[in-house]
Write an enzyme that holds these catalytic residues in place. Structure first.
Site, PDB file in Angstrom:
ATOM      1  N   HIS A 140      43.585  29.112  44.897  1.00  0.00           N
ATOM      2  CA  HIS A 140      44.790  29.900  45.626  1.00  0.00           C
ATOM      3  C   HIS A 140      44.422  31.110  46.562  1.00  0.00           C
ATOM      4  CE1 HIS A 140      43.414  32.215  42.254  1.00  0.00           C
ATOM      5  NE2 HIS A 140      43.975  33.139  42.809  1.00  0.00           N
ATOM      6  N   GLU A 184      35.363  34.820  37.653  1.00  0.00           N
ATOM      7  CA  GLU A 184      35.432  34.841  39.127  1.00  0.00           C
ATOM      8  C   GLU A 184      34.446  36.143  39.606  1.00  0.00           C
ATOM      9  OE1 GLU A 184      38.489  37.003  41.193  1.00  0.00           O
ATOM     10  OE2 GLU A 184      38.290  35.379  42.855  1.00  0.00           O
ATOM     11  N   ASP A 221      44.478  32.356  32.879  1.00  0.00           N
ATOM     12  CA  ASP A 221      43.849  33.423  33.720  1.00  0.00           C
ATOM     13  C   ASP A 221      43.999  34.822  33.090  1.00  0.00           C
ATOM     14  OD1 ASP A 221      44.094  32.833  37.283  1.00  0.00           O
ATOM     15  OD2 ASP A 221      43.043  34.629  36.287  1.00  0.00           O
TER      16      ASP A 221
HETATM   17  O1  TEU Z   1      40.490  37.333  43.779  1.00  0.00           O
HETATM   18  C1  TEU Z   1      39.490  38.358  44.187  1.00  0.00           C
HETATM   19  C2  TEU Z   1      39.617  38.610  45.804  1.00  0.00           C
HETATM   20  O2  TEU Z   1      40.542  38.679  46.465  1.00  0.00           O
HETATM   21  C3  TEU Z   1      38.601  37.230  46.494  1.00  0.00           C
HETATM   22  O3  TEU Z   1      39.051  36.847  47.584  1.00  0.00           O
HETATM   23  C4  TEU Z   1      37.224  37.998  46.316  1.00  0.00           C
HETATM   24  O4  TEU Z   1      37.602  39.225  46.126  1.00  0.00           O
HETATM   25  C5  TEU Z   1      36.681  37.825  47.863  1.00  0.00           C
HETATM   26  O5  TEU Z   1      37.062  36.599  48.200  1.00  0.00           O
HETATM   27  C6  TEU Z   1      35.384  38.299  47.957  1.00  0.00           C
HETATM   28  O6  TEU Z   1      34.326  37.467  48.360  1.00  0.00           O
HETATM   29  C7  TEU Z   1      41.291  37.697  42.435  1.00  0.00           C
HETATM   30  C8  TEU Z   1      42.390  36.573  42.775  1.00  0.00           C
HETATM   31  O7  TEU Z   1      41.679  35.289  42.697  1.00  0.00           O
HETATM   32  C9  TEU Z   1      43.356  36.943  43.992  1.00  0.00           C
HETATM   33  O8  TEU Z   1      44.204  35.793  43.896  1.00  0.00           O
HETATM   34  C10 TEU Z   1      43.795  38.470  43.319  1.00  0.00           C
HETATM   35  O9  TEU Z   1      44.609  38.482  44.791  1.00  0.00           O
HETATM   36  C11 TEU Z   1      42.580  39.211  43.057  1.00  0.00           C
HETATM   37  O10 TEU Z   1      41.632  38.841  42.359  1.00  0.00           O
HETATM   38  C12 TEU Z   1      43.290  40.517  42.647  1.00  0.00           C
HETATM   39  O11 TEU Z   1      43.702  40.139  41.037  1.00  0.00           O
END
Ligand code: TEU
Ligand code: CA
Length: 564
Positions: free
Chosen positions: A332, A256, A98
């Site tokens: 997650h 992501e 990651d």
């Molecule tokens: O996720 C980003 C996050 O919060 C997603 O839920 C997204 O912003 C939202 O669904 C918009 O559609 C990443 C990681 O996967 C998450 O676990 C972290 O908390 C976050 O970034 C910060 O690193």
């Protein structure tokens, strides 16, 4: 050009804190994962995506990194990690790590230096601004509540954090910072990893001047996604990352990328000009949420099958031969898919298998989140004291203390949407704590572990696990699943989602009854005049298809191969 290996791969996400605890401290760890590699190999997955294992104070469970090149002590040591990589490769599997470079932890050396003084050499590794009229520099909201700015007493300036105040955003406009990140990436790649999952990678570039976000409601801070999603210099940074690092290794990357459209998907993942192998889009994760709910975790709306057909068909059709999809229903950050899109009660077995068949038969690299292969469900913790996720705790506090929402109503929202649903310990067997730990787990185990666990699944030929194992095999046996063209059928049917996957002479028809009622529909002509083979289903097969109409049982799924 031969197809890149990651198109035909199946990827399994391990959330280390909740996967397997080897030393009884109630926290999952690297040696624990090592003991379960044969289980993953037997399932048939090709790649393991490991959520962050780097040094972290765990404000956001590892997504707040204080040292990119040290392992979090509670997870083990770098030697443990090296052994895990060796054992993963020794079994013919690959490891994707990651990459969290939109922000660090506030405990990172860089930030500890940066905050010392305005002329510190690390000052511009982060985004500092003067306040305005005694307030934050703008009205941006943070993802996990409150303002996206925190005033730091040492210099009296504010620093930007799109997530918690303990996750200061890195300043990607600074070429020195970018070079440090590329050096760190090469350090991991030179250890032999096979790629990166790139955390909120489309948030790296913020708009010039950091202007206020549009005011959408009466809340003091507003979601500013338009000002930091797919920002003005994002592509420049990612092309530089590709040139300086990614293009020099035979690896995969998955970005992501919240709030992207298919045109972004093509630009990011185009086979020649793209900057990542594939991406996680979020449109299907927002089908059961209200309009002004950026995370889709603050609201509960009934989702419609017509919307799922529309969204997934667009991503299938628009990226065909122009880009590459990932396919996922859980991770997650998301609630459990059988509870969210299926039925975690009477039809848990059938609907979990239907969902598996659904997304595995779409074009794109499928991701299995730990426990999804068992049909693990959401958890209904009775008290906020059982919740652990910073987002859940902040949201509950805001709803109950600040907005006066009833406690049970706030808990109901967490039951449906919290990220804790995905973070209860992996359920290995029916022994105490589901075999996850001999100690007190950092988060309670879902009380249904005696019925839902790996040991039970492996002993039951009709388990959800064997549907996943069979789907993984089918992807290896039928090129049409990986490469075939998608074509939607029955677009208007309220219960049935049906689509073709076609490639040369192979034609596969996927029939899915996304409802708890029987569903009847008229068969396409060619189904009555060709030899049909049932490749996989989730009910005992019934007599040949002979009537003009076909009736699917509740949550029945079938994949039919049309020969000739
Ligand atoms: O996720 C980003 C996050 O919060 C997603 O839920 C997204 O912003 C939202 O669904 C918009 O559609 C990443 C990681 O996967 C998450 O676990 C972290 O908390 C976050 O970034 C910060 O690193
Ligand atoms: Ca442990």
């Amino acid at each position: 050009m031969p197809d890149p290996w990651w198109k035909a791969s199946v990827i399994y996400q391990v959330y280390p804190r909740s996967f397997c605890d080897s030393n009884g401290d109630g926290i999952g760890d690297l040696p624990g994962i090592l003991t379960r590699l044969d289980y993953l190999k037997q399932l048939g997955v090709d790649v393991i995506w490991l959520s962050p294992v780097y040094k972290s104070p765990n404000v956001d469970n590892g997504y707040d990194i204080s040292d990119y090149q040290q392992i979090m002590p509670e997870f083990g040591t770098l030697a443990d990690w090296e052994e895990l990589l060796r054992e993963i490769h020794g079994r013919g599997m690959k490891l994707v790590m990651d990459l969290v470079v939109n922000h660090t932890s506030d405990q990172h050396l860089w930030f500890q230096q940066s905050r010392q003084s305005k002329d510190n050499p690390y000052r511009d590794y982060y985004i500092w601004r003067q306040g305005k009229d005694g307030r934050e520099p703008n009205n941006w909201a943070a993802h996990f509540g409150g303002s996206a700015w925190t005033r730091d007493a040492l210099t009296g300036e504010y620093y930007l954090h799109l997530f918690t105040p303990q996750q200061p955003d890195l300043n990607w406009e600074n070429p020195h910072l970018r070079r440090e990140i590329y050096t760190m990436m090469r350090w991991w790649l030179d250890k032999g990893i096979d790629g990166f999952r790139m955390d909120v990678i489309n948030m790296l570039s913020k708009v010039e001047g950091l202007p206020d976000a549009p005011i959408l409601d009466k809340r003091p801070y507003q979601y500013a996604g338009t000002h930091f999603i797919n920002g003005p210099r994002l592509f420049e940074y990612l092309e530089e990352m590709k040139r300086e690092v990614l293009s020099r290794y035979d690896i995969m990357t998955v970005g992501e990328t919240p709030d992207v459209h298919t045109r972004d998907g093509i630009r990011f993942t185009h086979p020649q000009t793209g900057v990542m192998s594939m991406l996680f889009q979020f449109e299907h994760m927002h089908l059961d949420a209200g309009p002004d709910d950026p995370s889709a975790r603050r609201s509960i709306h009934p989702w419609r099958l017509s919307d799922l057909k529309r969204v997934m068909s667009r991503w299938q059709n628009d990226l065909y031969e122009k880009g590459w999809n990932s396919q996922y229903l859980e991770n997650h950050d998301q609630p459990r898919s059988v509870s969210r899109f299926g039925d975690d009660g009477k039809y848990r077995n059938e609907s979990a298998k239907l969902l598996a068949i659904f997304y595995f038969m779409l074009q794109g690299t499928p991701y299995i989140y730990q426990g999804q292969e068992l049909g693990m469900t959401n958890v209904k913790f009775e008290s906020i004291d059982e919740y652990r996720d910073v987002e859940s705790l902040n949201m509950y506090h805001e709803l109950v203390e600040e907005m006066g929402i009833k406690k049970q109503e706030a808990l109901n929202l967490l039951h449906a949407k919290s990220r804790d649903n995905a973070r209860t310990p992996m359920q290995w067997d029916g022994s105490p704590n589901a075999g996850f730990s001999t100690g007190q787990p950092w988060i309670n185990v879902n009380p249904n572990y005696p019925e839902i666990n790996v040991e039970q699944a492996l002993s039951d030929p009709d388990s959800i696990y064997y549907t996943y194992q069979r789907l993984i095999q089918l992807r290896k046996e039928h090129p049409a699943i990986v490469h075939g063209r998608y074509k939607l059928l029955l677009p208007k049917h309220p219960q049935v989602y049906a689509f073709w996957r076609e490639m040369e002479e192979e034609r596969l028809l996927v029939l899915l009854n996304f409802s708890h009622e029987p569903a009847e529909f008229e068969l396409p002509d060619e189904l009555r005049s060709h030899y049909l083979e049932l490749l996989i289903g989730n009910y005992p097969p019934i007599a040949e298809i002979d009537s003009a109409n076909l009736c699917l049982r509740p949550y029945e799924a079938r994949v039919i191969s049309i020969e000739g």
